[in-house]
Motif scaffolding. Structure first.
Motif, PDB file in Angstrom:
ATOM      1  N   THR A  47     118.457 -14.901 -45.461  1.00 63.32           N
ATOM      2  CA  THR A  47     119.455 -14.837 -46.527  1.00 63.32           C
ATOM      3  C   THR A  47     120.495 -13.740 -46.312  1.00 63.32           C
ATOM      4  O   THR A  47     121.695 -13.961 -46.475  1.00 63.32           O
ATOM      5  N   LYS A  48     120.052 -12.549 -45.962  1.00 61.51           N
ATOM      6  CA  LYS A  48     120.988 -11.423 -45.799  1.00 61.51           C
ATOM      7  C   LYS A  48     122.057 -11.749 -44.767  1.00 61.51           C
ATOM      8  O   LYS A  48     123.249 -11.502 -44.987  1.00 61.51           O
ATOM      9  N   LYS A  49     121.657 -12.308 -43.636  1.00 64.62           N
ATOM     10  CA  LYS A  49     122.614 -12.595 -42.558  1.00 64.62           C
ATOM     11  C   LYS A  49     123.591 -13.700 -42.957  1.00 64.62           C
ATOM     12  O   LYS A  49     124.799 -13.576 -42.718  1.00 64.62           O
ATOM     13  N   ILE A  50     123.108 -14.769 -43.567  1.00 63.53           N
ATOM     14  CA  ILE A  50     124.016 -15.862 -43.929  1.00 63.53           C
ATOM     15  C   ILE A  50     124.967 -15.423 -45.046  1.00 63.53           C
ATOM     16  O   ILE A  50     126.114 -15.868 -45.102  1.00 63.53           O
ATOM     17  N   HIS A  51     124.512 -14.503 -45.892  1.00 68.07           N
ATOM     18  CA  HIS A  51     125.380 -13.918 -46.919  1.00 68.07           C
ATOM     19  C   HIS A  51     126.530 -13.164 -46.238  1.00 68.07           C
ATOM     20  O   HIS A  51     127.704 -13.332 -46.602  1.00 68.07           O
ATOM     21  N   GLU A  52     126.205 -12.360 -45.243  1.00 64.73           N
ATOM     22  CA  GLU A  52     127.222 -11.618 -44.497  1.00 64.73           C
ATOM     23  C   GLU A  52     128.223 -12.563 -43.838  1.00 64.73           C
ATOM     24  O   GLU A  52     129.437 -12.323 -43.863  1.00 64.73           O
ATOM     25  N   ALA A  56     132.162 -12.826 -44.682  1.00 66.19           N
ATOM     26  CA  ALA A  56     133.121 -12.498 -43.623  1.00 66.19           C
ATOM     27  C   ALA A  56     134.052 -13.658 -43.278  1.00 66.19           C
ATOM     28  O   ALA A  56     135.254 -13.450 -43.056  1.00 66.19           O
ATOM     29  N   TYR A  57     133.534 -14.870 -43.229  1.00 63.31           N
ATOM     30  CA  TYR A  57     134.334 -15.997 -42.748  1.00 63.31           C
ATOM     31  C   TYR A  57     134.873 -16.910 -43.837  1.00 63.31           C
ATOM     32  O   TYR A  57     135.853 -17.610 -43.621  1.00 63.31           O
ATOM     33  N   ARG A  58     134.237 -16.889 -45.009  1.00 59.35           N
ATOM     34  CA  ARG A  58     134.700 -17.780 -46.081  1.00 59.35           C
ATOM     35  C   ARG A  58     135.102 -17.008 -47.337  1.00 59.35           C
ATOM     36  O   ARG A  58     135.521 -17.605 -48.307  1.00 59.35           O
ATOM     37  N   ASP A  61     131.120 -14.341 -51.656  1.00 59.25           N
ATOM     38  CA  ASP A  61     130.166 -13.234 -51.709  1.00 59.25           C
ATOM     39  C   ASP A  61     128.819 -13.683 -52.267  1.00 59.25           C
ATOM     40  O   ASP A  61     128.389 -13.247 -53.334  1.00 59.25           O
ATOM     41  N   ARG A  62     128.177 -14.589 -51.541  1.00 61.03           N
ATOM     42  CA  ARG A  62     126.827 -15.038 -51.900  1.00 61.03           C
ATOM     43  C   ARG A  62     126.234 -15.745 -50.686  1.00 61.03           C
ATOM     44  O   ARG A  62     126.958 -16.226 -49.813  1.00 61.03           O
ATOM     45  N   PRO A  63     124.918 -15.822 -50.647  1.00 58.15           N
ATOM     46  CA  PRO A  63     124.303 -16.572 -49.543  1.00 58.15           C
ATOM     47  C   PRO A  63     124.491 -18.074 -49.753  1.00 58.15           C
ATOM     48  O   PRO A  63     124.828 -18.528 -50.852  1.00 58.15           O
ATOM     49  N   THR A  64     124.287 -18.834 -48.724  1.00 53.93           N
ATOM     50  CA  THR A  64     124.329 -20.287 -48.773  1.00 53.93           C
ATOM     51  C   THR A  64     123.156 -20.818 -47.964  1.00 53.93           C
ATOM     52  O   THR A  64     122.451 -20.044 -47.306  1.00 53.93           O
ATOM     53  N   ASP A  65     122.939 -22.113 -47.992  1.00 51.33           N
ATOM     54  CA  ASP A  65     121.808 -22.673 -47.254  1.00 51.33           C
ATOM     55  C   ASP A  65     122.162 -23.014 -45.806  1.00 51.33           C
ATOM     56  O   ASP A  65     121.351 -22.868 -44.908  1.00 51.33           O
ATOM     57  N   VAL A  66     123.386 -23.467 -45.589  1.00 46.28           N
ATOM     58  CA  VAL A  66     123.824 -23.814 -44.238  1.00 46.28           C
ATOM     59  C   VAL A  66     125.321 -23.574 -44.158  1.00 46.28           C
ATOM     60  O   VAL A  66     126.041 -23.746 -45.139  1.00 46.28           O
TER      61      VAL A  66
END
Length: 151
Positions: A47-52, A56-58, A61-66
């Motif tokens: 979760t932490k990495k996908i949130h980052e 950064a790219y979209r 400011d929240r995690p996503t599943d994919v």
């Protein structure tokens, strides 16, 4: 299709799904009548990495599943002079896989495979920005996935 899989989670149990990714990639190519040599990268993260990545790219400011990053934005862009055409990267949040599988009442295998196909189709130019495109994409996902992993 070649699937390059990178597990950034330090949890070896996710390796059990690698063969499924290969199988589903092959089924996707068959369904879409893709005959050229193509490859996709799949990166398993928490979760932490996908949130980052999402921030950064979209700028969300929240995690996503994919999350997917297609190398090309349209079919015309795939006219490259390479032996194997790289489609892009699919990042899958394994924490979301666990949570969503439980929430939806199906297996982790079903969830991670669904997210893989979803990301792969994005890299192949599919989207779900309107109801018509969403129906087309989700119907295709189910046609690819249902015969391989039950609901």
């Amino acid at each position: 299709m070649i699937c390059t899989i990178v597990n950034k989670t330090r949890d070896a149990s996710w390796k059990q799904y690698y063969a499924r990714f290969e199988e589903l990639a092959k089924r996707t190519c068959e369904k879409l009548k893709i005959t050229e040599d193509i490859s996709i990268s799949v990166i398993l993260v928490k979760t932490k990495k996908i949130h980052e990545i999402n921030l950064a790219y979209r700028q969300i400011d929240r995690p996503t599943d994919v999350i997917s990053f297609a190398i090309c934005d349209s079919e015309d862009d795939y006219e490259l002079e390479e032996e194997v055409k790289e489609l892009g990267d699919v990042f899958i949040n394994v924490d979301a896989v666990k949570e969503q599988a439980e929430s939806y009442g199906h297996s982790e295998e079903r969830e991670i495979c669904f997210l893989f196909i979803h990301g792969l189709l994005h890299c192949l130019g599919y989207d779900h920005m309107n109801k018509k495109d969403e129906k087309k994409m989700f119907d295709l996902q189910n046609k690819i996935l249902d015969p391989v992993v039950s609901r």
